[in-house]
Design a protein around this motif. Structure first.
Motif, PDB file in Angstrom:
ATOM      1  N   UNK A  81       0.816  -1.217   0.000  1.00  0.00           N
ATOM      2  CA  UNK A  81       0.000   0.000   0.000  1.00  0.00           C
ATOM      3  C   UNK A  81       0.851   1.269   0.000  1.00  0.00           C
ATOM      4  N   UNK A  82       2.174   1.109   0.023  1.00  0.00           N
ATOM      5  CA  UNK A  82       3.057   2.268  -0.041  1.00  0.00           C
ATOM      6  C   UNK A  82       3.694   2.681   1.269  1.00  0.00           C
ATOM      7  N   UNK A  83       3.424   1.978   2.352  1.00  0.00           N
ATOM      8  CA  UNK A  83       4.087   2.283   3.620  1.00  0.00           C
ATOM      9  C   UNK A  83       5.557   1.921   3.510  1.00  0.00           C
ATOM     10  N   UNK A  84       6.387   2.688   4.195  1.00  0.00           N
ATOM     11  CA  UNK A  84       7.813   2.414   4.241  1.00  0.00           C
ATOM     12  C   UNK A  84       8.272   2.416   5.697  1.00  0.00           C
ATOM     13  N   UNK A  85       9.061   1.399   6.091  1.00  0.00           N
ATOM     14  CA  UNK A  85       9.611   1.411   7.446  1.00  0.00           C
ATOM     15  C   UNK A  85      10.434   2.684   7.655  1.00  0.00           C
ATOM     16  N   UNK A  86      10.291   3.293   8.827  1.00  0.00           N
ATOM     17  CA  UNK A  86      11.039   4.529   9.081  1.00  0.00           C
ATOM     18  C   UNK A  86      12.253   4.295   9.974  1.00  0.00           C
ATOM     19  N   UNK A 124       3.276   6.309   5.696  1.00  0.00           N
ATOM     20  CA  UNK A 124       2.773   6.552   4.355  1.00  0.00           C
ATOM     21  C   UNK A 124       2.610   8.054   4.191  1.00  0.00           C
ATOM     22  N   UNK A 125       3.305   8.608   3.190  1.00  0.00           N
ATOM     23  CA  UNK A 125       3.152  10.034   2.899  1.00  0.00           C
ATOM     24  C   UNK A 125       1.776  10.239   2.263  1.00  0.00           C
ATOM     25  N   UNK A 126       1.031  11.212   2.761  1.00  0.00           N
ATOM     26  CA  UNK A 126      -0.315  11.473   2.251  1.00  0.00           C
ATOM     27  C   UNK A 126      -0.283  12.571   1.206  1.00  0.00           C
ATOM     28  N   UNK A 127      -0.820  12.267   0.068  1.00  0.00           N
ATOM     29  CA  UNK A 127      -0.942  13.237  -1.015  1.00  0.00           C
ATOM     30  C   UNK A 127      -2.136  14.145  -0.708  1.00  0.00           C
TER      31      UNK A 127
END
Length: 158
Positions: free
Chosen positions: A135-140, A152-155
């Motif tokens: 879904x586009x999440x990336x471990x930080x 997840x960066x929100x557009x």
């Protein structure tokens, strides 16, 4: 008027039993708290927790709880919003309800002005990492309670 497709409902006395009846697969129980624990946490974190029943037609298919502007490190230094819990009923998995839930939380956070959606997941081959990465999440790089923290960066244009 009949509503088509999944929707979120606020937890009320009328749908409480339906929410409490949501059960994930037995092999997933170690990775997500049961709905009853989430609702207890929502009670003690009033104003921060955002619990919702996921319904399709008249069928309860899942439960989610978002956290809204939570004190992430419990020291006042960082506030975050995100998906706190996601329980999709065992027999309803693989039908797009998890994706719907994440998109619904993202829409609510955008509405509230957030630029990021956080989530944590149980690491390992039996956890939901593939789902969240897809879904586009990336471990930080952080962990929280032994779980991987993803963002997840929100557009804002959606």
């Amino acid at each position: 008027m009949t509503t088509t497709g999944p929707r979120l409902e606020e937890i009320t006395p009328a749908n409480l039993d339906a929410a409490l009846g949501i059960r994930v697969r037995p092999d997933q129980e170690h990775a997500v708290a049961p709905v009853v624990k989430s609702l207890a946490e929502a009670y003690v974190h009033h104003g921060v927790a955002w619990p919702r029943l996921i319904v399709d037609g008249d069928r309860p298919v899942g439960f989610l709880m978002a956290c809204l502007d939570i004190d992430w490190f419990e020291d006042g230094s960082v506030r975050r919003s995100g998906l706190w819990r996601l329980n999709i009923a065992a027999e309803e998995q693989g039908k797009g309800y998890g994706r719907f839930a994440v998109e619904a939380v993202a829409a609510e956070l955008r509405r509230r002005g957030s630029m990021e959606l956080y989530v944590t997941w149980h690491p390992g081959p039996d956890g939901p990492e593939r789902f969240y990465l897809g879904l586009g999440f990336r471990p930080n790089g952080e962990t929280s309670g032994g779980q991987t923290v993803g963002v997840l960066e929100l557009d804002r244009r959606r």
